[in-house]
Design an enzyme around this catalytic site. Structure first.
Site, short mmCIF file in Angstrom:
data_model
loop_
_atom_site.label_atom_id
_atom_site.label_comp_id
_atom_site.label_asym_id
_atom_site.label_seq_id
_atom_site.Cartn_x
_atom_site.Cartn_y
_atom_site.Cartn_z
CE LYS A 266 4.68 6.14 0.30
NZ LYS A 266 5.83 6.82 0.59
CE LYS B 157 -2.24 10.68 5.75
NZ LYS B 157 -2.67 10.90 4.26
CE LYS C 157 -0.86 0.45 10.55
NZ LYS C 157 0.51 0.46 11.42
#
Ligand code: TRP
Length: 321
Positions: A112, A193, A190
């Site tokens: 992240k 979002k 894939k």
């Protein structure tokens, strides 16, 4: 319920739920409702979503989507994470036994951060809150995708440290790795979002058609035979179609004179059909949000009673009175 192991899973309300979420997790949740706890991880979402109105809307939408897809709030316990604030207190107790080194090894934190998400303390201690989510309901089994396995190992680690320091307090949860179901997005990567290539589960009408028609395909001419096994449209079609329907479409691909546009329309038909009823129910929930609130209140009450007991057990074990 009795000996039926307790399942627990959380879903972050960080965006509109899409077909990747559906085939990867939600479908399994709807199938397994007895002694199941499913919650909307809105505390977790705060680590990446900073728009209050959007968080509220996504939280509602996630709950409404689960209910529309057939989650029965009398059978499964569906609730908002934040309706059980005890979990935040437990996260603190756990934070005092979780080693820095353990958290520093967390892959998802590093990923992240690499994606450019601000490294807040909350993002760093995300796995501690997740451990609290799981331990506070005496969960037996947590169904997960491979990206969450490390978090489950950390949960077990943190629970063991607490038990070791203060005596047996927490049940060690097992995780159940789902069989991965590849769901390609509009661009063939894939569906996710973060790639902006998703098809929302309960989208309908022209918007859905537009998305399905925009699925990327190669430029094989209409007349030529096509390979179903390298085609995104066919890969999505397989998720919705019966064996017989798949065989039929396979033959059309291989026979030529069958364009990707035709295949897309057939896919569109199956998506619409599969979610027709859910789409109607969702529209009803949008008109009557109280129905969703009522369902969430039932879940919160049940979840909170258990959480209170487990938190009290932990508090007394470590000397908080
Ligand atoms: N980290 C999970 C995800 O991003 C969401 C989550 C939060 C969760 N708490 C949980 C999943 C507890 C299972 C159990 O998908």
């Amino acid at each position: 319920m009795g000996t039926n192991p307790r399942y627990l899973s959380g879903v972050q309300p960080s965006g509109i739920l899409h077909l990747g979420n559906y085939f990867g997790a939600i479908r399994q949740h709807i199938e397994r409702q007895d002694n199941a706890f499913y919650f909307i991880a809105n505390y977790h979402a705060l680590t990446t979503l900073h728009d209050a109105e959007q968080l509220r809307r996504n939280t509602f939408d996630t709950a409404a989507t689960y209910l529309a897809l057939g989650l029965d709030p009398q059978r499964a316990t569906l609730f908002r994470q934040s309706d059980v604030p005890e979990v935040a207190e437990l996260a603190w107790l756990l934070a005092t036994v979780a080693g820095m080194g353990l958290l520093e090894r967390a892959v998802s934190y590093k990923e992240k951060k690499d994606k450019g998400i601000a490294a807040s303390v909350g993002l760093f201690t995300y796995p501690v809150l997740m451990a609290a989510d799981i331990l506070i309901y005496d969960s037996d089994v947590v169904p997960v995708g491979s990206d969450q396995v490390q978090h489950l190992e950390m949960t077990r680690d943190i629970a063991s440290s607490f038990n070791h320091r203060y005596g047996e307090t927490f049940k060690l949860p097992a995780y159940k790795l789902g069989v991965p179901t590849p769901v390609p997005g509009l661009d063939g990567q894939k569906m996710s979002k973060s790639y902006g290539n998703t098809i929302p589960i309960l989208l309908g009408g022209k918007k859905l058609k537009k998305l399905v028609m925009s699925i990327e395909t190669d430029s094989t001419p209409l007349e030529d035979p096509k390979d179903p096994d390298t085609c995104n449209v066919f890969a999505l079609y397989k998720l919705f179609a019966t064996e017989a329907q798949q065989q039929e479409m396979r033959q059309k691909y291989q026979g030529g004179n069958y364009g990707y546009g035709h295949a897309k329309l057939e896919l569109l038909g199956l998506i619409k059909e599969r979610f027709a009823e859910a789409r109607e129910k969702k529209a009803e929930f949008d008109k009557n949000p109280d129905l969703v609130e009522d369902a969430l209140a039932v879940g919160a009450k049940r979840a909170r009673a258990i959480a209170r007991d487990v938190l009290d057990r932990a508090r007394s074990a470590c000397g908080i009175v």
